[in-house]
Design a protein around this motif. Structure first.
Motif, mmCIF file in Angstrom:
data_model
loop_
_atom_site.group_PDB
_atom_site.id
_atom_site.type_symbol
_atom_site.label_atom_id
_atom_site.label_comp_id
_atom_site.label_asym_id
_atom_site.label_seq_id
_atom_site.Cartn_x
_atom_site.Cartn_y
_atom_site.Cartn_z
ATOM 1 N N ARG A 126 -4.946 -1.976 12.117
ATOM 2 C CA ARG A 126 -3.842 -1.699 11.175
ATOM 3 C C ARG A 126 -2.539 -1.446 11.936
ATOM 4 N N ARG B 215 -1.013 -4.602 13.192
ATOM 5 C CA ARG B 215 -0.378 -5.387 12.129
ATOM 6 C C ARG B 215 1.012 -4.814 11.802
ATOM 7 N N ASP C 198 3.532 -5.539 14.642
ATOM 8 C CA ASP C 198 3.952 -6.960 14.590
ATOM 9 C C ASP C 198 4.949 -7.182 13.458
ATOM 10 N N ALA C 199 4.672 -6.583 12.293
ATOM 11 C CA ALA C 199 5.568 -6.777 11.140
ATOM 12 C C ALA C 199 6.943 -6.184 11.447
ATOM 13 N N TRP D 295 -0.141 -3.840 1.178
ATOM 14 C CA TRP D 295 -1.077 -3.568 2.287
ATOM 15 C C TRP D 295 -0.605 -2.379 3.115
#
Ligand SMILES: Cc1cc2nc3c(=O)[nH]c(=O)nc-3n(C[C@H](O)[C@H](O)[C@H](O)COP(=O)(O)OP(=O)(O)OC[C@H]3O[C@@H](n4cnc5c(N)ncnc54)[C@H](O)[C@@H]3O)c2cc1C
Length: 397
Positions: free
Chosen positions: A333, A336, A339-340, A379
């Motif tokens: 998590r 992610r 990266d975002a 998410w």
């Protein structure tokens, strides 16, 4: 694992350290926090606490206090830099829960009060400079010359984490090619509870209200080749900030005219750590996964980590099994999210035809499906670690 009477040492009295210390102390552990600073100080400026972080604070019984010290955010407005024309407006009432703008110092003070009320000992002027790990004991040396040992060690010691260095090998964090000016200015009258993001080529500027709307927090990011010292407290001249954003229109010139003090902060990063634990030690927060601030998730990831780590310690038989389960859940998590956040930097800073096309697509997307852009973040914001890992007894004192 029964936490009652278990001796746990937490390194760092930042957001992750104070949160995990409070949760563990409320489960009966004897928790000591070692902090290099001489006191909890009024440092930092604005932070955004999104619903995924708010659920942790609410589960700790701090929801009402958070609402009191924070400004509840209603919207995020993405704007083009020239006249401040709106490209897209995200209505945060469609998010998974409340969203707050808060001063970092107010959040840290609230967490320190909760920690002390739970019986946590916070020991200031303890800067850890040496760490040796055995399977079931950590040996610590402080810059002040003390030698300490810990049964269980939690490294919440931020970007330059000593514990991360021992678990993963020492490496200096690298410059990301971005610098950020940070300032707060007094509000001139009523300010809407909106986070405004002004996007220009190679730069963006964010502002939102803090402290009942009395202050406005400004973060202005510029891409740069040259290296700037990493740190939160480097003063710069307001004239340099105004010069770097001289071609920004809308509200920006009037805001920047009011800046009298500003910090310049080089953005440094490590990759997400491959190893988050070994034997009796584990890391969390910025020590495990420093991020660019462009998704405003540094503090929120720290809150989530703290909850999952404490819940894992409670529900596994050994610290090692708990730490392994914690890393397995958290690492994907946080990767992610990191990266975002890096992608946002690229999207905010587009120039030329790419910028025109991207802004047009955002406008059309927002008009066709007004709730759509925020839905893409379910998410992130709808992730409720407290619901996923209910602790056995009510955590509030
Ligand atoms: C001074 C400061 C100001 C900040 N201001 C902002 C801001 O304005 N806006 C924003 O979005 N984010 C800010 N951040 C970052 C944000 O708070 C973090 O990204 C996020 O909350 C993760 O927190 P953390 O607890 O993991 O790490 P941190 O917040 O970095 O906390 C780490 C703590 O460990 C202590 N520490 C570090 N090394 C040692 C050592 N060797 N021995 C003992 N203690 C040690 C530090 O003094 C600090 O208290 C700031 C961080 C700091 C340290």
């Amino acid at each position: 694992m029964a936490l009652t009477g278990r001796k746990i040492t937490v390194l760092g009295a930042g957001i992750s350290g104070l949160t995990v210390a409070t949760i563990l102390a409320r489960r009966g552990a004897e928790v000591t926090v070692l902090e290099r600073a001489e006191a909890i100080r009024e440092v930092g400026a604005g932070l955004q606490i999104s619903p995924n972080g708010v659920t942790v604070l609410e589960a700790l019984g701090l929801g009402a206090e958070l609402a009191d010290i924070g400004v509840r955010g209603h919207e995020v407005a993405l704007r083009d830099y020239r006249q401040g024309r709106e490209v897209l407006r995200l209505d945060l009432s469609g998010a998974a829960g409340a969203y707050y703008f808060i001063h970092r110092a107010d959040l840290v003070e609230m967490l320190a009060r909760a920690a002390r009320a739970a019986g946590v000992q916070i020991r200031f002027l303890h800067e850890i400079t040496g760490l040796a790990l055995e399977q079931d004991r950590a040996h610590l040396t402080t810059a002040q010359g003390a030698h300490l040992s810990a049964e269980t060690l939690i490294g919440a010691d931020g970007l330059h984490s000593v514990v991360r260095g021992v678990l993963n090998g020492r490496a200096a964090p690298s410059f990301t090619g971005q610098v950020a000016w940070r300032a707060t200015v007094p509000a001139n009258g009523r300010v809407d509870p909106v986070a405004n993001v002004h996007m220009g080529p190679g730069r963006h500027l964010v502002h939102y209200p803090l402290r009942s709307g009395d202050l406005i927090n400004i973060v202005a990011v510029e891409e740069r080749r040259d290296w700037v010292d990493e740190g939160w407290n480097h003063d710069d001249q307001p004239a340099n900030l105004r010069a770097a954003f001289a071609d920004f229109g809308g509200e920006v010139p009037a805001l920047l005219d009011r800046v009298t003090r500003v910090n310049l902060w080089g953005l440094f990063r490590h990759p997400v750590a491959p190893h988050w634990h070994k034997g009796c030690a584990a890391i969390l927060g910025d020590a495990a996964h420093p991020t660019l601030p462009f998704l405003a998730q540094g503090a929120n990831m720290a809150l989530e980590d703290a909850w999952v780590l404490a819940a894992a310690l409670e529900s596994h038989d050994t610290p090692e099994a708990a730490f392994a389960a914690y890393q397995e859940e958290r690492r994907p998590r946080t990767m992610r999210i990191v990266d975002a956040a890096s992608r946002n930097a690229r999207n905010y800073h587009l120039s030329g035809p790419l910028r025109i096309a991207a802004h047009a697509a955002l406008r059309v997307g927002g008009a066709l499906a007004p709730g759509g852009p925020l839905k893409r973040f379910d998410w992130l914001y709808a992730h409720d670690v407290a619901a996923r890992h209910p602790l056995v007894a009510a955590p509030a004192p």
